[in-house]
Design a protein around this motif. Sequence first.
Motif, PDB file in Angstrom:
ATOM      1  N   ALA A  20      32.463  29.426  52.420  1.00  0.00           N
ATOM      2  CA  ALA A  20      33.689  28.940  51.795  1.00  0.00           C
ATOM      3  C   ALA A  20      34.564  30.147  51.517  1.00  0.00           C
ATOM      4  N   LEU A  21      35.754  30.145  52.084  1.00  0.00           N
ATOM      5  CA  LEU A  21      36.701  31.235  51.900  1.00  0.00           C
ATOM      6  C   LEU A  21      37.764  30.778  50.913  1.00  0.00           C
ATOM      7  N   VAL A  22      37.958  31.550  49.846  1.00  0.00           N
ATOM      8  CA  VAL A  22      38.881  31.190  48.775  1.00  0.00           C
ATOM      9  C   VAL A  22      40.142  32.046  48.879  1.00  0.00           C
ATOM     10  N   ALA A  23      41.279  31.378  49.132  1.00  0.00           N
ATOM     11  CA  ALA A  23      42.580  32.038  49.230  1.00  0.00           C
ATOM     12  C   ALA A  23      43.389  31.688  47.982  1.00  0.00           C
ATOM     13  N   PRO A  24      43.695  32.671  47.141  1.00  0.00           N
ATOM     14  CA  PRO A  24      44.344  32.388  45.853  1.00  0.00           C
ATOM     15  C   PRO A  24      45.836  32.101  45.960  1.00  0.00           C
ATOM     16  N   GLY A  25      46.441  31.951  44.805  1.00  0.00           N
ATOM     17  CA  GLY A  25      47.881  31.752  44.728  1.00  0.00           C
ATOM     18  C   GLY A  25      48.611  33.081  44.628  1.00  0.00           C
ATOM     19  N   ARG A  26      49.923  33.002  44.550  1.00  0.00           N
ATOM     20  CA  ARG A  26      50.740  34.214  44.436  1.00  0.00           C
ATOM     21  C   ARG A  26      50.404  34.966  43.152  1.00  0.00           C
ATOM     22  N   ALA A  27      50.311  34.254  42.062  1.00  0.00           N
ATOM     23  CA  ALA A  27      49.990  34.871  40.777  1.00  0.00           C
ATOM     24  C   ALA A  27      48.805  34.168  40.132  1.00  0.00           C
ATOM     25  N   TYR A  28      47.918  33.622  40.951  1.00  0.00           N
ATOM     26  CA  TYR A  28      46.756  32.872  40.476  1.00  0.00           C
ATOM     27  C   TYR A  28      45.535  33.417  41.205  1.00  0.00           C
ATOM     28  N   PRO A  29      44.837  34.389  40.590  1.00  0.00           N
ATOM     29  CA  PRO A  29      43.722  35.063  41.268  1.00  0.00           C
ATOM     30  C   PRO A  29      42.482  34.180  41.389  1.00  0.00           C
ATOM     31  N   PRO A  30      41.528  34.583  42.226  1.00  0.00           N
ATOM     32  CA  PRO A  30      40.297  33.813  42.389  1.00  0.00           C
ATOM     33  C   PRO A  30      39.488  33.640  41.099  1.00  0.00           C
ATOM     34  N   SER A  31      39.704  34.508  40.128  1.00  0.00           N
ATOM     35  CA  SER A  31      38.964  34.402  38.869  1.00  0.00           C
ATOM     36  C   SER A  31      39.588  33.400  37.897  1.00  0.00           C
ATOM     37  N   ALA A  32      40.769  32.857  38.226  1.00  0.00           N
ATOM     38  CA  ALA A  32      41.429  31.880  37.360  1.00  0.00           C
ATOM     39  C   ALA A  32      40.634  30.561  37.377  1.00  0.00           C
ATOM     40  N   PRO A  33      40.782  29.744  36.336  1.00  0.00           N
ATOM     41  CA  PRO A  33      39.891  28.586  36.142  1.00  0.00           C
ATOM     42  C   PRO A  33      39.703  27.647  37.325  1.00  0.00           C
ATOM     43  N   LEU A  34      40.767  27.151  37.947  1.00  0.00           N
ATOM     44  CA  LEU A  34      40.590  26.174  39.025  1.00  0.00           C
ATOM     45  C   LEU A  34      39.757  26.750  40.163  1.00  0.00           C
ATOM     46  N   LEU A  35      40.044  27.982  40.542  1.00  0.00           N
ATOM     47  CA  LEU A  35      39.309  28.602  41.650  1.00  0.00           C
ATOM     48  C   LEU A  35      37.907  29.021  41.232  1.00  0.00           C
ATOM     49  N   ASP A  36      37.727  29.390  39.979  1.00  0.00           N
ATOM     50  CA  ASP A  36      36.382  29.759  39.538  1.00  0.00           C
ATOM     51  C   ASP A  36      35.485  28.521  39.435  1.00  0.00           C
ATOM     52  N   PHE A  37      36.033  27.401  38.963  1.00  0.00           N
ATOM     53  CA  PHE A  37      35.248  26.163  38.947  1.00  0.00           C
ATOM     54  C   PHE A  37      34.904  25.743  40.378  1.00  0.00           C
ATOM     55  N   ALA A  38      35.852  25.921  41.302  1.00  0.00           N
ATOM     56  CA  ALA A  38      35.576  25.608  42.709  1.00  0.00           C
ATOM     57  C   ALA A  38      34.448  26.500  43.226  1.00  0.00           C
ATOM     58  N   TRP A  53      41.201  38.594  47.625  1.00  0.00           N
ATOM     59  CA  TRP A  53      42.040  39.102  46.529  1.00  0.00           C
ATOM     60  C   TRP A  53      43.225  39.801  47.184  1.00  0.00           C
ATOM     61  N   TRP A  54      44.422  39.446  46.737  1.00  0.00           N
ATOM     62  CA  TRP A  54      45.594  40.094  47.316  1.00  0.00           C
ATOM     63  C   TRP A  54      46.640  40.378  46.265  1.00  0.00           C
ATOM     64  N   ASP A  55      47.539  41.252  46.628  1.00  0.00           N
ATOM     65  CA  ASP A  55      48.701  41.562  45.806  1.00  0.00           C
ATOM     66  C   ASP A  55      49.890  41.022  46.579  1.00  0.00           C
ATOM     67  N   SER A  56      50.361  39.854  46.209  1.00  0.00           N
ATOM     68  CA  SER A  56      51.413  39.192  46.978  1.00  0.00           C
ATOM     69  C   SER A  56      52.732  39.948  46.931  1.00  0.00           C
ATOM     70  N   THR A  57      52.866  40.912  46.027  1.00  0.00           N
ATOM     71  CA  THR A  57      54.103  41.703  45.987  1.00  0.00           C
ATOM     72  C   THR A  57      54.188  42.656  47.180  1.00  0.00           C
ATOM     73  N   THR A  58      53.067  42.845  47.907  1.00  0.00           N
ATOM     74  CA  THR A  58      53.084  43.727  49.074  1.00  0.00           C
ATOM     75  C   THR A  58      53.550  42.998  50.329  1.00  0.00           C
ATOM     76  N   ARG A  59      53.833  41.703  50.229  1.00  0.00           N
ATOM     77  CA  ARG A  59      54.226  40.901  51.386  1.00  0.00           C
ATOM     78  C   ARG A  59      55.567  41.326  51.945  1.00  0.00           C
ATOM     79  N   GLY A  60      56.452  41.793  51.082  1.00  0.00           N
ATOM     80  CA  GLY A  60      57.781  42.187  51.536  1.00  0.00           C
ATOM     81  C   GLY A  60      58.505  41.028  52.178  1.00  0.00           C
ATOM     82  N   ASP A  61      59.088  41.272  53.357  1.00  0.00           N
ATOM     83  CA  ASP A  61      59.845  40.241  54.067  1.00  0.00           C
ATOM     84  C   ASP A  61      59.000  39.461  55.075  1.00  0.00           C
TER      85      ASP A  61
END
Length: 192
Positions: A20-38, A53-61
């Motif tokens: 199972a590969l977990v892809a987080p939200g822009r500002a919702y890391p894998p350790s946040a409740p919904l993803l941790d319960f999953a 784990w990613w830093d979505s601010t590095t996405r640029g354009d």
Amino acid sequence: MTFGGLPTRWEPTGPSRGLALVAPGRAYPPSAPLLDFARLALLQHGFTVQQIWWDSTTRGDEDPEAWVRRHVEAALVEEDADHVLLVGKSLGTRAASYAAERGLDAIWLTPLLVEPEVSEAIAANAGRQLLVGGRGDDLWDAAIAHELAENGCAVLEVPDADHGMATPGDAVRTAEIHLEVARAVEAHLSQV
């Protein structure tokens, strides 16, 4: 493997049923409740769990879908699993086209249903899918969710939940919503 000192991979106690590969939200890391319960439910159902784990601010354009796909592909490059299941939250649901191309089972938490490339990819996926969203979320489209449910997706729609699957100002209701989501994820995994 760790990210900032936090583990990013967990193995089930018995033989693994797949990855199972977990892809987080822009500002919702894998350790946040919904993803941790999953993560806990996935382990309970015998899946190896790998978090991205990613830093979505590095996405640029860079196109958001291409950026997310690049991260998913990089996380899977060294994997040799017969069964891959994707779990995405918000930005992570932009991996829907990747899942559709491969017919992967998926759990989409607060999918970006207002984005045609996301909703169309979910509709095109032959894998088993669970969609979770709230009517208080501007990125959730109830009509599209209903259409996807009619076409085979499992859907949990919570009337008073926002994009974080919360009811602002009501901690108890938010905890109840998270419990509803955890139950839906657990039930879905029982059928995968």
